[in-house]
Scaffold this active site. Structure first.
Site, PDB file in Angstrom:
ATOM      1  N   HIS A 115       1.353   3.285  -3.283  1.00 58.26           N
ATOM      2  CA  HIS A 115       0.341   4.145  -3.898  1.00 58.26           C
ATOM      3  C   HIS A 115       0.873   5.531  -4.226  1.00 58.26           C
ATOM      4  CE1 HIS A 115      -3.645   2.418  -4.340  1.00 58.26           C
ATOM      5  NE2 HIS A 115      -3.371   1.627  -3.324  1.00 58.26           N
TER       6      HIS A 115
ATOM      7  N   GLU B 219      -7.568   4.167   6.903  1.00 60.32           N
ATOM      8  CA  GLU B 219      -8.440   3.754   5.804  1.00 60.32           C
ATOM      9  C   GLU B 219      -8.556   2.220   5.731  1.00 60.32           C
ATOM     10  OE1 GLU B 219      -6.757   4.570   1.986  1.00 60.32           O
ATOM     11  OE2 GLU B 219      -8.497   3.770   0.921  1.00 60.32           O
ATOM     12  N   HIS B 220      -7.412   1.559   5.645  1.00 58.94           N
ATOM     13  CA  HIS B 220      -7.386   0.089   5.624  1.00 58.94           C
ATOM     14  C   HIS B 220      -6.794  -0.422   6.930  1.00 58.94           C
ATOM     15  CE1 HIS B 220      -6.572   1.171   1.266  1.00 58.94           C
ATOM     16  NE2 HIS B 220      -7.694   0.474   1.171  1.00 58.94           N
TER      17      HIS B 220
ATOM     18  N   HIS C 113     -47.104  29.273  12.590  1.00 54.75           N
ATOM     19  CA  HIS C 113     -47.062  27.798  12.636  1.00 54.75           C
ATOM     20  C   HIS C 113     -48.269  27.283  13.411  1.00 54.75           C
ATOM     21  CE1 HIS C 113     -42.837  28.388  11.598  1.00 54.75           C
ATOM     22  NE2 HIS C 113     -42.651  27.080  11.484  1.00 54.75           N
TER      23      HIS C 113
ATOM     24  N   ASP D 199      -8.865  -3.892  -2.747  1.00 50.79           N
ATOM     25  CA  ASP D 199      -8.589  -2.848  -3.740  1.00 50.79           C
ATOM     26  C   ASP D 199      -9.084  -3.245  -5.127  1.00 50.79           C
ATOM     27  OD1 ASP D 199      -7.314  -0.980  -2.190  1.00 50.79           O
ATOM     28  OD2 ASP D 199      -5.279  -1.421  -2.891  1.00 50.79           O
TER      29      ASP D 199
ATOM     30  N   GLN E 234       0.817  -1.209   0.000  1.00 54.43           N
ATOM     31  CA  GLN E 234       0.000   0.000   0.000  1.00 54.43           C
ATOM     32  C   GLN E 234       0.855   1.266   0.000  1.00 54.43           C
ATOM     33  OE1 GLN E 234      -3.296  -0.150  -0.658  1.00 54.43           O
ATOM     34  NE2 GLN E 234      -2.837  -2.337  -0.899  1.00 54.43           N
TER      35      GLN E 234
HETATM   36  N1  LIG Z   1      -8.948   6.699  -0.384  1.00 50.90           N
HETATM   37  C1  LIG Z   1      -9.224   5.839  -1.340  1.00 50.90           C
HETATM   38  O1  LIG Z   1     -10.261   5.205  -1.331  1.00 50.90           O
HETATM   39  C2  LIG Z   1      -8.274   5.615  -2.463  1.00 50.90           C
HETATM   40  C3  LIG Z   1      -8.454   4.531  -3.325  1.00 50.90           C
HETATM   41  C4  LIG Z   1      -7.597   4.390  -4.400  1.00 50.90           C
HETATM   42  C5  LIG Z   1      -6.599   5.326  -4.626  1.00 50.90           C
HETATM   43  N2  LIG Z   1      -6.440   6.360  -3.771  1.00 50.90           N
HETATM   44  C6  LIG Z   1      -5.434   7.384  -3.978  1.00 50.90           C
HETATM   45  O2  LIG Z   1      -5.668   8.004  -5.220  1.00 50.90           O
HETATM   46  C7  LIG Z   1      -4.478   8.706  -5.551  1.00 50.90           C
HETATM   47  C8  LIG Z   1      -4.252   8.700  -7.027  1.00 50.90           C
HETATM   48  O3  LIG Z   1      -3.368   9.747  -7.250  1.00 50.90           O
HETATM   49  P1  LIG Z   1      -2.708  10.047  -8.653  1.00 50.90           P
HETATM   50  O4  LIG Z   1      -1.911  11.288  -8.485  1.00 50.90           O
HETATM   51  O5  LIG Z   1      -2.023   8.838  -9.127  1.00 50.90           O
HETATM   52  O6  LIG Z   1      -3.912  10.260  -9.658  1.00 50.90           O
HETATM   53  P2  LIG Z   1      -5.128  11.312  -9.665  1.00 50.90           P
HETATM   54  O7  LIG Z   1      -5.908  10.961 -10.881  1.00 50.90           O
HETATM   55  O8  LIG Z   1      -5.834  11.370  -8.370  1.00 50.90           O
HETATM   56  O9  LIG Z   1      -4.448  12.721  -9.876  1.00 50.90           O
HETATM   57  C9  LIG Z   1      -3.856  13.052 -11.084  1.00 50.90           C
HETATM   58  C10 LIG Z   1      -4.189  14.504 -11.414  1.00 50.90           C
HETATM   59  O10 LIG Z   1      -3.712  15.358 -10.389  1.00 50.90           O
HETATM   60  C11 LIG Z   1      -3.526  16.623 -10.944  1.00 50.90           C
HETATM   61  N3  LIG Z   1      -2.306  17.216 -10.375  1.00 50.90           N
HETATM   62  C12 LIG Z   1      -1.110  16.637 -10.223  1.00 50.90           C
HETATM   63  N4  LIG Z   1      -0.233  17.519  -9.689  1.00 50.90           N
HETATM   64  C13 LIG Z   1      -0.877  18.668  -9.503  1.00 50.90           C
HETATM   65  C14 LIG Z   1      -0.528  19.959  -8.980  1.00 50.90           C
HETATM   66  N5  LIG Z   1       0.722  20.216  -8.548  1.00 50.90           N
HETATM   67  N6  LIG Z   1      -1.469  20.923  -8.934  1.00 50.90           N
HETATM   68  C15 LIG Z   1      -2.727  20.660  -9.367  1.00 50.90           C
HETATM   69  N7  LIG Z   1      -3.123  19.467  -9.871  1.00 50.90           N
HETATM   70  C16 LIG Z   1      -2.209  18.491  -9.938  1.00 50.90           C
HETATM   71  C17 LIG Z   1      -3.405  16.452 -12.420  1.00 50.90           C
HETATM   72  O11 LIG Z   1      -4.416  17.189 -13.062  1.00 50.90           O
HETATM   73  C18 LIG Z   1      -3.613  14.990 -12.687  1.00 50.90           C
HETATM   74  O12 LIG Z   1      -4.535  14.756 -13.730  1.00 50.90           O
HETATM   75  C19 LIG Z   1      -3.356   8.082  -4.739  1.00 50.90           C
HETATM   76  O13 LIG Z   1      -2.927   9.011  -3.774  1.00 50.90           O
HETATM   77  C20 LIG Z   1      -4.028   6.888  -4.091  1.00 50.90           C
HETATM   78  O14 LIG Z   1      -3.489   6.587  -2.841  1.00 50.90           O
HETATM   79  C21 LIG Z   1      -7.276   6.519  -2.708  1.00 50.90           C
HETATM   80 ZN   LIG Z   2      -4.231   0.006  -2.514  1.00 49.90          ZN
END
Ligand SMILES: NC(=O)c1ccc[n+]([C@@H]2O[C@H](COP(=O)([O-])OP(=O)(O)OC[C@H]3O[C@@H](n4cnc5c(N)ncnc54)[C@H](O)[C@@H]3O)[C@@H](O)[C@H]2O)c1
Ligand SMILES: [Zn+2]
Length: 437
Positions: free
Chosen positions: A253, A318-319, A412, A352, A250
């Site tokens: 991520h 979360e998990h 009322h 997941d 995890q």
């Molecule tokens: N809590 C949950 O249930 C859960 C489940 C699965 C995944 N997640 C999380 O989802 C996240 C996915 O993140 P990711 O970054 O890979 O994808 P994402 O799709 O969430 O974010 C990508 C986007 O972030 C934007 N971005 C990046 N840097 C930026 C900046 N400096 N300023 C403004 N916008 C910006 C961009 O537009 C890009 O398209 C991970 O942190 C993961 O842990 C959470």
């Molecule tokens: Zn995960």
């Protein structure tokens, strides 16, 4: 006694990082409010180096993505979606509409009505997280949402084929290749090219989670679901290799994902730290996992199960993976977690990707006040009432009239009194009731 064999190096810097994310998101949302699609194009160009005339994918682009993914992978996606759909259907069946006669002639009810239009964000910045399409789109369909639109960022300069296939197989009505705050805000606020929705759901990075938080009120959201967190609760019934694997699984991520070991065995704690260091030399995603482990990883040793329970509830992760001699001890007592994974045979990756429980779960302590995404989040539980007889109307009207006047609400009270007079009850004069205030 509670001892920290490893603490999180970066915890102190997170408040400043949060402030920076808040203000970036504010600026982006403001620009989309002011300049709609023009701003969306610029933002996609700036953050994802990607632009196109229309961010909505055409039927033929979708078909191309599905074809490119290949039959075996499509079968796997269908299997995962079947598991998610099946569990969501069981959960939906547990939510019943009710109608009860609470007093003679007084009928109260509630109905569960699906939200009309939902936007499902599927993250894809670092990894094309296609599983989020099952979690949001499939579940919204089970709830009966009429219009389901979905957006995911481009991956390596083009629509992420596996995400698009999953969005399509899940039954999305419109698929957009758009990421981050611009996707969330465009779906929430609407632009000339994207019709707005009533609710935004789905996980994402800190920017995506903050965008949902700032837009909440204008639209509904499912829950705060930002960067992944995991807590492994273990005793010496399991080995360090298993604990280390589940922590790093995890931690990969993203660089801000906390992975915490909580144990009552100091030898296991020390061996797990060593096993993590070893795994980091061979895990292909070690670059990310090593950063999150250094900055946010913790190893906590307790003496008793009660201390472990209190610590786990305070973390509200979360998990929470429980690998102790009796995992159900924690199931019965823990109050703050997004999802529990009980015993060494399961693990967070099962949840997941495939087992059927939803993976969109609360982060940053939100597990203190909400569970994860589920079919119930797409339903509005609304109430109604009717009064069947004159007697019932007059009876409840008399109580109502007096209670209104205790608050000074003459208008009322008159709503009640007109019915009391017509249906033959005792009308309470204003002066008499007002004297009781
Ligand atoms: N809590 C949950 O249930 C859960 C489940 C699965 C995944 N997640 C999380 O989802 C996240 C996915 O993140 P990711 O970054 O890979 O994808 P994402 O799709 O969430 O974010 C990508 C986007 O972030 C934007 N971005 C990046 N840097 C930026 C900046 N400096 N300023 C403004 N916008 C910006 C961009 O537009 C890009 O398209 C991970 O942190 C993961 O842990 C959470
Ligand atoms: Zn995960």
């Amino acid at each position: 006694m509670i001892r920290y064999l490893k603490t999180a190096a970066a915890a102190a810097t997170t408040a400043e990082a949060d402030r920076q994310v808040r203000s970036t998101v504010e600026t982006i949302i403001e620009s989309i409010i002011k300049r709609g699609d023009d701003a969306v194009h610029e933002l996609s160009q700036r953050f994802d180096n990607y632009d196109r005339t229309d961010f909505r994918l055409s039927e033929s682009e979708i078909a191309d993505c599905v074809a490119a993914v290949g039959e075996e992978a499509l079968d796997d996606i269908r299997f995962a979606q079947t598991q998610v759909r099946n569990f969501a259907q069981h959960q939906r069946a547990a939510l019943t509409d009710i109608e009860v006669e609470t007093l003679p002639g007084i009928v109260l009810g509630h109905k569960n009505i699906p939200v009309n239009a939902v936007g499902c964000y599927v993250p894809g910045g670092k990894y094309p997280l296609l599983a989020s399409a099952h979690m949001s789109v499939v579940t919204a369909r089970v709830a009966g949402v009429k219009r389901i639109i979905t957006a995911a960022p481009p991956f390596e300069g083009r629509p992420a084929q596996a995400i698009v296939a999953a969005q399509h197989l899940a039954g999305a009505d419109e698929i957009y290749c758009l990421g981050g705050v611009q996707a969330v805000a465009a779906m929430a606020l609407g632009t000339a090219s994207i019709g707005k929705v009533d609710m935004i759901v789905g996980p994402g990075n800190a920017y995506v989670a903050e965008a949902k938080r700032q837009l909440f009120g204008t639209i509904g959201i499912d829950l705060p679901a930002g960067p992944t967190e995991t807590l492994v609760i273990a005793d010496d019934s399991v080995d360090a290799e298993l604990c280390a694997t589940d922590l790093l699984g995890q931690a990969e991520h993203g660089p801000t994902s906390p992975a915490i070991l909580l144990t009552n065995s100091e030898p296991l704690a020390r061996a797990t730290i060593a096993a993590v260091e070893h795994l980091l030399t061979i895990l292909p995603t070690a670059a990310i996992a090593a950063r999150s482990w250094a900055d946010f990883g913790q190893v906590i040793v307790c003496d008793t199960l009660e201390e472990m329970l209190a610590t786990a509830d305070a973390i509200a992760s979360e998990h929470v993976q429980v690998m102790t001699a009796d995992p159900d001890w924690f199931l019965e007592r823990m109050t703050n977690y997004g999802a529990l994974f009980l015993g060494p045979r399961t693990n967070v990756a099962f949840g997941d990707k495939v087992i059927g429980t939803n993976h969109t779960l609360p982060t940053k302590g939100a597990a203190r006040f909400t569970g994860g995404l589920w079919v119930g989040k797409f339903l509005k539980t609304v109430t109604y009432q009717r009064v069947l007889t004159n007697e019932a109307s007059a009876m409840i009207g008399e109580y109502c009239s007096r209670l209104c006047l205790l608050e000074g609400f003459a208008g009322h009270a008159e709503q009640a009194n007109i019915r009391v007079r017509r249906y033959g009850g005792r009308n309470v004069p204003y002066a008499e009731a007002a004297s009781r205030r």
